[in-house]
Every structure is written in C-alpha cells, then in structure tokens.
Write an enzyme that holds these catalytic residues in place. Structure first.
Site, PDB file in Angstrom:
ATOM      1  N   ARG A 266      62.282  72.188   6.637  1.00  0.00           N
ATOM      2  CA  ARG A 266      62.106  73.438   6.475  1.00  0.00           C
ATOM      3  C   ARG A 266      62.330  73.551   5.074  1.00  0.00           C
ATOM      4  O   ARG A 266      63.719  73.839   4.787  1.00  0.00           O
ATOM      5  CB  ARG A 266      62.766  74.720   7.481  1.00  0.00           C
ATOM      6  N   HIS A 270      64.701  80.565   6.778  1.00  0.00           N
ATOM      7  CA  HIS A 270      64.077  80.696   8.149  1.00  0.00           C
ATOM      8  C   HIS A 270      62.929  81.624   8.176  1.00  0.00           C
ATOM      9  O   HIS A 270      61.767  81.312   8.765  1.00  0.00           O
ATOM     10  CB  HIS A 270      65.177  81.087   9.065  1.00  0.00           C
ATOM     11  N   TYR A 279      73.761  78.824   3.507  1.00  0.00           N
ATOM     12  CA  TYR A 279      74.314  77.700   4.311  1.00  0.00           C
ATOM     13  C   TYR A 279      73.823  76.437   4.201  1.00  0.00           C
ATOM     14  O   TYR A 279      73.967  75.594   4.908  1.00  0.00           O
ATOM     15  CB  TYR A 279      73.990  78.173   5.790  1.00  0.00           C
TER      16      TYR A 279
HETATM   17  C1  LIG Z   1      65.566  82.744  23.854  1.00  0.00           C
HETATM   18  C2  LIG Z   1      65.865  82.901  22.370  1.00  0.00           C
HETATM   19  N1  LIG Z   1      67.034  82.821  21.901  1.00  0.00           N
HETATM   20  C3  LIG Z   1      67.347  83.368  20.611  1.00  0.00           C
HETATM   21  C4  LIG Z   1      66.252  83.570  19.466  1.00  0.00           C
HETATM   22  C5  LIG Z   1      66.566  83.791  18.246  1.00  0.00           C
HETATM   23  N2  LIG Z   1      66.008  82.981  17.330  1.00  0.00           N
HETATM   24  C6  LIG Z   1      64.785  82.951  16.672  1.00  0.00           C
HETATM   25  S1  LIG Z   1      64.532  81.724  15.783  1.00  0.00           S
HETATM   26  C7  LIG Z   1      65.650  81.044  16.201  1.00  0.00           C
HETATM   27  C8  LIG Z   1      66.147  79.407  15.767  1.00  0.00           C
HETATM   28  C9  LIG Z   1      65.100  78.387  16.309  1.00  0.00           C
HETATM   29  O1  LIG Z   1      65.300  77.140  15.864  1.00  0.00           O
HETATM   30  P1  LIG Z   1      64.301  76.030  16.018  1.00  0.00           P
HETATM   31  O2  LIG Z   1      64.279  75.858  17.439  1.00  0.00           O
HETATM   32  O3  LIG Z   1      65.017  74.914  15.307  1.00  0.00           O
HETATM   33  O4  LIG Z   1      62.969  76.397  15.205  1.00  0.00           O
HETATM   34  P2  LIG Z   1      62.956  76.516  13.597  1.00  0.00           P
HETATM   35  O5  LIG Z   1      62.794  78.217  13.438  1.00  0.00           O
HETATM   36  O6  LIG Z   1      63.630  75.980  12.882  1.00  0.00           O
HETATM   37  O7  LIG Z   1      61.423  76.342  13.405  1.00  0.00           O
HETATM   38  C10 LIG Z   1      66.626  81.576  17.136  1.00  0.00           C
HETATM   39  C11 LIG Z   1      67.946  81.088  17.656  1.00  0.00           C
HETATM   40  C12 LIG Z   1      65.010  83.658  20.420  1.00  0.00           C
HETATM   41  N3  LIG Z   1      63.944  83.953  19.365  1.00  0.00           N
HETATM   42  N4  LIG Z   1      64.815  83.194  21.504  1.00  0.00           N
END
Ligand SMILES: Cc1ncc(C[n+]2csc(CCOP(=O)(O)OP(=O)(O)O)c2C)c(N)n1
Ligand SMILES: [Mg+2]
Length: 373
Positions: A266, A270, A279
């Site tokens: 990425r 975020h 981080y």
């Molecule tokens: C069930 C749930 N728990 C927590 C969140 C908060 N949250 C949003 S994005 C994220 C990180 C997700 O990381 P990843 O699966 O690696 O996807 P990326 O954003 O890197 O594409 C979190 C913890 C959420 N949206 N849904």
C-alpha cells in the site's frame, strides 16, 4: 489412500514456494517462466496497461478530491493496480465481484462510472451503482463479510446450473477474521466456484503483517480447509493475470474454490485520514516504489516492442480526460434527498425504521421553517 497419492493431494493444495512471477522488477522477463501457467496474450497485456494508466490517474484524482473537501474519505489503491486490474480482467462480465473499500480501481476497471464508484465515500446515499446490473457487490467496509457473500453467491450460481464464478477481494488483515475462515471451509465443502483473492499490502492500517500472522505466507491458510492455494507477485501484472485466469478457470470447471495471495504494498496511507509515517519508515516505502507495477509493465511491454510512444501518450491523454471529467462532476454539489436513506432497506419497513423516518422528516421540516424565518 497410498502415501504417494496423499502426497499428490497435499501438494495440489499448497502454493508454490515463492510467489509466481513472470516479469522482474526491472521489467525483464524472469529466466525461467513459472511452470503450469500460460502467459496472457500481448493484446490482453496492452489493455491491462491502458487500464493501469487510467486506474492510477483515477486514484490520484480521488485523493486530491479529499483535500478539496469533495470526498469524505478515500482508501487509495496506489501500488495495488496490478492486483485490482488483473482481478477484473480475469473475470467475465457475468461473474460476480465482491470488493472492499480499498478496491475503487477494480470498480472503475469493471466499467462503473467513476462518480458512482465514489458515491459512498462522498457521504452520499447507498453504494452508488446497481450491484445486480454490474455484478459488483457494494464495497464492503466490515472486514471479511464479503467473503461469505461471495461464497453464497457462487453456491447459488452453481445450484442454478450457471457457470458463473464469484471473486472476493480481501486484505491481509481481514484473513484473521472468523468470516474468512468460515467462508473457506464451506466453499471447499460445497465445492463452490469462488476465488478468494488476498491483496497482502503488508499492513492493516498500522498493524504490520508480522503482528497479524506467523504463517509462512497467507496462502498456506488454504490447505487446512482443502482449498487449492497459490501466491503471486502482486506487482507483476503478467503474473497476477496468469494466476487469476487459471484460478477462475479451475473454479468454473467445478474443481472447487481457490485462494490466491498477492504480495503487494500500500503506497499511500490507509486513507487520507491516516499518517503512515507514524508506523513505517521512508526506506521501506522507497523500496516498494522501485517495484512499481505500472512502470514495470510499461518497461516490459516497450522492450517487447508491444508498446509505442504513441500508445503511452494516448493512454495518458485518456487518463487526463477521465480525471478532468471526474473533477467537474465531483465539484457539483449533490442533490440527494436525505429521506432516500430509508428507501430500499426493507420491502416492509420495520417500526423502528418508520419511527426514525418520521423523526428525520420532522427535523427537516423544522430546518426548512427556520431557514424561511
Ligand atoms: C469487522 C471490522 N473490524 C474492524 C474494522 C476496522 N478496520 C477498517 S480497515 C482495517 C484494516 C484492514 O486491513 P486489511 O484487511 O489488510 O485491508 P487494507 O486496508 O490493507 O486493504 C480495520 C481493522 C472494520 N472495518 N471491520
Ligand atoms: Mg492490508
């Protein structure tokens, strides 16, 4: 089962030891092309290049719109274009795609109007496009729930005797969710025609992969459920397209689900609301910048004589036109009626929903009266 056939079965589920790759970071073909995969046609690669130029420009424009207050939030796809474009190009229009909030470039590539793609992130109503017409589910924010939806849709298509495939896009962090594991388990038991495509971009917001899993690769999560798995260099469009085309064909032929992990990065924070410098260090970002998927494909195609100066200029021109159109239309104020929020939720609205509806109607009437005073 003999030890020999057991070994064959186990090996059939396991991913290759290192990610499948056709093109090295410097754009040159790898010395030994990966066995078992056919290289996509030159025509497909040229089209993928054009889509990547458009996708990248869409992405930078969307990020710019957050700074102008025209977009509430935007999770960038920058650096992950080979994954998202490879995924869409591996599907047929009648296959289903189940994306996350990260996958806007996949949606644009699928042919959805970029303004519709950004509708939800703009704070407007619903997902902005017609999931049934586009066969693209609404972009999913609750992590991993779309993996179950994709499995259910795949099983439904199979039971109806259709040969459609569903593909779920998932982040690395989301593979720790129970829904991901339940989906893999049932997909394998049902032999549902679904492809689970993990974009391992190394972070779940600020949580690095090493704090997420101790597995040698996320692709190894398949074997415990009897799901065939593979890992691929997610910044090599040629490899992503080859591996996903194979995975989709496997699922379509009725051989069961496939899990594919793409190793990517990425490049941006975020979302625009995050500060990634808190981080991760600049050196790491710079290192991944050198593995850029777009410049890699461009260098590769140019060296093969499959891309001319005129081709790249035409793609860039088309991308600028897309960005200009997006700016113009996103700069117009929305005309959404807040009351629409309650439409299309239930065929028979619940008492609570009707109560909330009445409450909002009263508040809006009061606001109008105050404004007229
Ligand atoms: C069930 C749930 N728990 C927590 C969140 C908060 N949250 C949003 S994005 C994220 C990180 C997700 O990381 P990843 O699966 O690696 O996807 P990326 O954003 O890197 O594409 C979190 C913890 C959420 N949206 N849904
Ligand atoms: Mg991630």
């Amino acid at each position: 089962m003999s030890v020999k056939s057991l070994r064959q079965t186990v090996q059939g589920f396991l991913p290759s030891l290192t990610p499948v790759r056709f093109v090295a970071e410097d754009g040159t073909p790898v010395a030994k092309p990966p066995a078992g995969y056919s290289e996509p046609s030159e025509e497909a690669l040229r089209e993928a290049y054009r889509r990547m130029v458009l996708g990248r420009r869409f992405d930078t424009q969307a990020t710019a719109l957050t700074k102008q207050g025209r977009l509430a939030v935007y999770p960038s796809s920058r650096g992950q274009e080979a994954c998202q474009i490879g995924a869409v190009l591996a599907l047929r229009p009648d296959d289903w795609l189940f994306p996350t909030y990260r996958d806007s470039v996949a949606l644009v590539t699928r042919g959805i109007d970029p303004v519709e793609v950004l509708t939800l992130l703009r704070g407007d109503w619903h997902c902005g496009y017609d999931p049934a017409a586009t066969r693209v589910a609404p972009q999913c924010t609750p992590l991993a729930t779309q993996v179950l939806h994709a499995t259910g849709m795949a099983e439904a298509q199979r039971r109806k005797g259709e040969d459609g495939v569903s593909m779920a896009l998932i982040g690395d962090g989301a593979t720790s969710e129970g829904d991901f594991h339940e989906a893999l388990n049932f997909a394998a038991v049902l032999r549902a025609p679904v492809v689970f495509f993990v974009q391992n971009n190394k972070y779940a917001i600020s949580v690095p992969l090493a704090r997420q899993t101790a597995a040698p690769a996320l692709a190894y999560k398949g074997i415990g459920y009897g799901v065939r798995s593979e890992q691929v260099d997610g910044n090599d469009l040629v490899a992503v397209l080859a591996v996903l085309t194979d995975a989709v064909a496997h699922a379509r032929a009725g051989h069961g689900p496939v899990l594919v992990e793409a190793h990517t990065y990425r490049m941006d924070a975020h979302t625009n609301a995050d500060d990634a410098t808190r981080y991760r260090d600049a050196e790491e970002v710079e290192r991944w910048g050198a593995a850029d998927p777009l410049s890699r494909l461009e260098t590769h195609l140019r060296a093969r004589g499959a891309l001319t100066e005129a081709d790249t200029a035409a793609a860039r021109e088309e991308a600028e036109a897309l960005a200009a159109d997006l700016r113009t239309r996103m700069n117009a104020d929305t005309t959404a009626d807040p009351m629409e929020l309650f439409d299309h939720v239930y065929a028979d609205p619940t008492p609570q929903l009707l109560e909330q509806r009445a409450q909002l109607a009263a508040e809006l009437a009061e606001t109008t009266l105050t404004q007229e005073d």
